[in-house]
Design an enzyme around this catalytic site. Sequence first.
Site, short mmCIF file in Angstrom:
data_model
loop_
_atom_site.label_atom_id
_atom_site.label_comp_id
_atom_site.label_asym_id
_atom_site.label_seq_id
_atom_site.Cartn_x
_atom_site.Cartn_y
_atom_site.Cartn_z
N THR A 39 -2.76 -9.22 -5.04
CA THR A 39 -3.62 -7.98 -5.58
C THR A 39 -5.11 -8.34 -5.70
O THR A 39 -5.31 -9.31 -5.36
CB THR A 39 -3.27 -7.61 -7.14
N ASP A 40 -6.09 -7.28 -5.59
CA ASP A 40 -7.51 -7.57 -5.79
C ASP A 40 -7.81 -7.73 -7.27
O ASP A 40 -6.80 -7.70 -8.24
CB ASP A 40 -7.95 -6.46 -5.05
N ALA A 41 -9.05 -7.86 -7.79
CA ALA A 41 -9.24 -7.98 -8.86
C ALA A 41 -8.96 -6.92 -9.85
O ALA A 41 -8.87 -7.05 -10.98
CB ALA A 41 -11.10 -8.24 -8.84
#
Length: 174
Positions: A39-41
């Site tokens: 995932t991203d942030a």
Amino acid sequence: MTALPETLPSIETGQSSPSGGYIAGAEFRLPMRVYYEDTDAGGIVYHANYLKFAERARTEMLRIAGVNQTDIRNDYDLVFAVRSCAIEYLRPATLDDSLEVRSRVVRMGGASVEILQDVWRDDLCLAKLKIRIACLRGEGPGGEGMRPGRIPEPVQVALKRFESGNMTTSVGGS
């Protein structure tokens, strides 16, 4: 919390082997979990990781059909490479989601295979991928010596198990 057993199964001792997926009709299905690294942030699956999910599913599809890619390389001097890919992102996958990649062969040529892969969460399709795989022979720096090579008959037979010409997708205009 459950205590771990004293000894764990080991691949080296043949007590256990990685398992991956199952067959449903002419479709191969690979369950997987979304991890933090995917995932991203914001906790949304990073767009390029759908390619990784699809790659894992194609590898396991071959494996469950009895095709080992190392053996193909060693026995036939052939490798599989992605020739083209189209992805349609429909909904985001998020951290800890339980996903399922569904794969089916829609077209087989002498040296290429077209595979449709969908990523699902429960009853929602999150992404659709249309992948064209080329079978290549030879080698060279940067792959310049590689040429199309015919898919070996045992591999064609194995892939026919997942052939479903009547499946369609909106990806790439099919």
